[in-house]
Design a protein around this motif. Structure first.
Motif, PDB file in Angstrom:
ATOM      1  N   VAL A   7      58.039  81.596  23.439  1.00  0.00           N
ATOM      2  CA  VAL A   7      58.407  81.609  22.026  1.00  0.00           C
ATOM      3  C   VAL A   7      57.346  82.338  21.209  1.00  0.00           C
ATOM      4  CG1 VAL A   7      58.718  80.154  19.977  1.00  0.00           C
ATOM      5  CG2 VAL A   7      59.858  79.551  22.119  1.00  0.00           C
ATOM      6  N   ALA A   8      56.068  82.072  21.515  1.00  0.00           N
ATOM      7  CA  ALA A   8      54.974  82.741  20.792  1.00  0.00           C
ATOM      8  C   ALA A   8      55.043  84.250  20.963  1.00  0.00           C
ATOM      9  CB  ALA A   8      53.629  82.208  21.274  1.00  0.00           C
ATOM     10  N   GLU A   9      55.387  84.710  22.155  1.00  0.00           N
ATOM     11  CA  GLU A   9      55.510  86.150  22.396  1.00  0.00           C
ATOM     12  C   GLU A   9      56.646  86.742  21.564  1.00  0.00           C
ATOM     13  OE1 GLU A   9      55.854  86.811  26.570  1.00  0.00           O
ATOM     14  OE2 GLU A   9      53.790  86.197  27.009  1.00  0.00           O
ATOM     15  N   ILE A  10      57.776  86.048  21.513  1.00  0.00           N
ATOM     16  CA  ILE A  10      58.899  86.521  20.705  1.00  0.00           C
ATOM     17  C   ILE A  10      58.518  86.530  19.225  1.00  0.00           C
ATOM     18  CG2 ILE A  10      61.262  86.000  19.955  1.00  0.00           C
ATOM     19  CD1 ILE A  10      61.718  84.814  22.766  1.00  0.00           C
ATOM     20  N   PHE A  11      57.723  85.563  18.818  1.00  0.00           N
ATOM     21  CA  PHE A  11      57.262  85.469  17.426  1.00  0.00           C
ATOM     22  C   PHE A  11      56.247  86.557  17.069  1.00  0.00           C
ATOM     23  CE2 PHE A  11      57.968  80.640  16.501  1.00  0.00           C
ATOM     24  CZ  PHE A  11      59.332  80.849  16.516  1.00  0.00           C
ATOM     25  N   GLY A  12      55.702  87.237  18.068  1.00  0.00           N
ATOM     26  CA  GLY A  12      54.677  88.231  17.790  1.00  0.00           C
ATOM     27  C   GLY A  12      53.317  87.623  17.499  1.00  0.00           C
ATOM     28  N   VAL A  13      53.080  86.421  18.028  1.00  0.00           N
ATOM     29  CA  VAL A  13      51.789  85.760  17.845  1.00  0.00           C
ATOM     30  C   VAL A  13      50.820  86.303  18.887  1.00  0.00           C
ATOM     31  CG1 VAL A  13      50.570  83.538  17.942  1.00  0.00           C
ATOM     32  CG2 VAL A  13      52.838  83.691  16.867  1.00  0.00           C
ATOM     33  N   SER A  14      49.662  86.738  18.454  1.00  0.00           N
ATOM     34  CA  SER A  14      48.681  87.310  19.372  1.00  0.00           C
ATOM     35  C   SER A  14      48.154  86.252  20.333  1.00  0.00           C
ATOM     36  CB  SER A  14      47.509  87.908  18.593  1.00  0.00           C
ATOM     37  OG  SER A  14      46.779  86.881  17.937  1.00  0.00           O
ATOM     38  N   SER A  15      47.637  86.705  21.477  1.00  0.00           N
ATOM     39  CA  SER A  15      47.100  85.772  22.459  1.00  0.00           C
ATOM     40  C   SER A  15      45.928  84.989  21.886  1.00  0.00           C
ATOM     41  CB  SER A  15      46.668  86.524  23.723  1.00  0.00           C
ATOM     42  OG  SER A  15      45.693  87.507  23.416  1.00  0.00           O
ATOM     43  N   THR A  16      45.124  85.635  21.050  1.00  0.00           N
ATOM     44  CA  THR A  16      43.978  84.946  20.436  1.00  0.00           C
ATOM     45  C   THR A  16      44.438  83.826  19.522  1.00  0.00           C
ATOM     46  OG1 THR A  16      42.631  86.948  20.513  1.00  0.00           O
ATOM     47  CG2 THR A  16      41.953  85.233  18.968  1.00  0.00           C
ATOM     48  N   GLU A  17      45.426  84.116  18.685  1.00  0.00           N
ATOM     49  CA  GLU A  17      45.934  83.098  17.768  1.00  0.00           C
ATOM     50  C   GLU A  17      46.635  81.984  18.533  1.00  0.00           C
ATOM     51  OE1 GLU A  17      46.166  81.166  14.334  1.00  0.00           O
ATOM     52  OE2 GLU A  17      45.222  83.140  14.534  1.00  0.00           O
ATOM     53  N   PHE A  18      47.369  82.350  19.585  1.00  0.00           N
ATOM     54  CA  PHE A  18      48.060  81.337  20.373  1.00  0.00           C
ATOM     55  C   PHE A  18      47.054  80.417  21.056  1.00  0.00           C
ATOM     56  CE2 PHE A  18      50.311  79.967  24.315  1.00  0.00           C
ATOM     57  CZ  PHE A  18      51.279  79.184  23.694  1.00  0.00           C
ATOM     58  N   GLU A  19      45.948  80.977  21.537  1.00  0.00           N
ATOM     59  CA  GLU A  19      44.911  80.148  22.161  1.00  0.00           C
ATOM     60  C   GLU A  19      44.342  79.138  21.172  1.00  0.00           C
ATOM     61  OE1 GLU A  19      41.971  82.682  23.809  1.00  0.00           O
ATOM     62  OE2 GLU A  19      43.238  83.365  25.478  1.00  0.00           O
ATOM     63  N   ARG A  20      44.232  79.553  19.915  1.00  0.00           N
ATOM     64  CA  ARG A  20      43.750  78.623  18.893  1.00  0.00           C
ATOM     65  C   ARG A  20      44.738  77.483  18.676  1.00  0.00           C
ATOM     66  NH1 ARG A  20      42.968  81.136  13.572  1.00  0.00           N
ATOM     67  NH2 ARG A  20      42.127  79.092  13.080  1.00  0.00           N
ATOM     68  N   VAL A  21      46.033  77.796  18.689  1.00  0.00           N
ATOM     69  CA  VAL A  21      47.048  76.754  18.548  1.00  0.00           C
ATOM     70  C   VAL A  21      46.973  75.798  19.743  1.00  0.00           C
ATOM     71  CG1 VAL A  21      49.514  76.259  18.374  1.00  0.00           C
ATOM     72  CG2 VAL A  21      48.565  78.251  17.198  1.00  0.00           C
ATOM     73  N   VAL A  22      46.896  76.364  20.934  1.00  0.00           N
ATOM     74  CA  VAL A  22      46.809  75.542  22.143  1.00  0.00           C
ATOM     75  C   VAL A  22      45.586  74.631  22.083  1.00  0.00           C
ATOM     76  CG1 VAL A  22      46.496  75.569  24.652  1.00  0.00           C
ATOM     77  CG2 VAL A  22      48.057  77.205  23.575  1.00  0.00           C
ATOM     78  N   ALA A  23      44.463  75.189  21.633  1.00  0.00           N
ATOM     79  CA  ALA A  23      43.213  74.415  21.589  1.00  0.00           C
ATOM     80  C   ALA A  23      43.323  73.216  20.660  1.00  0.00           C
ATOM     81  CB  ALA A  23      42.059  75.316  21.148  1.00  0.00           C
ATOM     82  N   ARG A  24      44.161  73.305  19.638  1.00  0.00           N
ATOM     83  CA  ARG A  24      44.330  72.179  18.718  1.00  0.00           C
ATOM     84  C   ARG A  24      45.101  71.039  19.355  1.00  0.00           C
ATOM     85  NH1 ARG A  24      45.040  76.194  14.500  1.00  0.00           N
ATOM     86  NH2 ARG A  24      47.306  76.107  14.604  1.00  0.00           N
TER      87      ARG A  24
END
Length: 236
Positions: free
Chosen positions: A145-162
């Motif tokens: 879903v994050a890839e389809i949303f165009g969320v960068s890997s760096t930003e996605f890692e921050r979401v995951v870390a939370r």
């Protein structure tokens, strides 16, 4: 009138048995009321994608359903409406990719790291971890879903870390800071994150007021992370 009444009436007016076509309809039906348009579109996105995530995982646990109700703070009078919308999404034959692409379009073509879409991801993670762990299938779903949303890997890692505690949470990842950063730079970053993620800011960009728990949880993660690294940065 609650957001759930607005959405239920909106669905009923369309006499549809699927949610997959509604995001596009929101654009035109609420064209003269952008605030309501954002709230309705965001809520439909959360309902649809959380239902699809539950199907991807193979089971819908009571914890996940309760988490959905918790983050939206659904009044008792609206519980049946929301349950009906959730069931529509589960029954819809459209795949989650179709929903995700429609939701991504709410931020305009090619816009990377759209804050509204990151808000959706935060909500989905909150639901996924309700049973105590984000399962592999759920993480795969959220990554797609994050890839389809165009969320960068760096930003996605921050979401995951939370949300995902792999033995320990990395406060630097949550704050988006490199190790060795100066105290001044770290503090500027921290204060910017607090401003950008204040509940009022999230509501202004389209989150329903009923969704404020996610904003509070995000601020808590940011504050906790800063408290962990601030003494270290002071020592320099």
């Amino acid at each position: 009138m609650s957001i759930w009444v607005r959405i239920s009436d909106f669905v009923a007016d369309r006499a549809t048995t699927a949610l997959s076509g509604l995001v596009e309809s929101v654009r035109t039906v609420f064209a003269g009321d952008p605030a309501t348009r954002r709230r309705v579109a965001f809520s439909i996105a959360m309902i649809a994608l959380s239902a699809k995530m539950a199907k991807a995982d193979g089971i819908v646990t009571v914890d996940e359903v309760d988490a959905f109700r918790e983050i939206f703070e659904i009044p008792a009078d609206d519980a049946r409406r929301v349950a009906g919308l959730y069931n529509l999404a589960k029954q819809d034959v459209a795949g989650y990719e179709a929903y995700a692409r429609q939701v991504a379009g709410l931020c305009g073509s090619g816009k990377a790291d759209c804050p509204l879409l990151i808000d959706v991801l935060d909500g989905l993670f909150h639901i996924a971890k309700a049973d105590g762990v984000v399962h592999a299938k759920e993480l795969h779903f959220l990554t797609e879903v994050a890839e389809i949303f165009g969320v960068s890997s760096t930003e996605f890692e921050r979401v995951v870390a939370r949300h995902v505690d792999a033995g320990h949470r990395d406060p630097y990842r949550i704050l988006g800071l490199d190790r060795g950063v100066s105290h001044g730079e770290g503090r500027r970053r921290y204060l910017k994150l607090v401003r950008d993620n204040h509940p009022d800011q999230l509501i202004a960009r389209g989150l329903p007021e009923e969704f404020v728990k996610i904003a509070n949880d995000r601020i808590a993660a940011i504050n906790d992370s800063w408290e962990l690294i601030e003494p270290e940065l002071r020592r320099g």
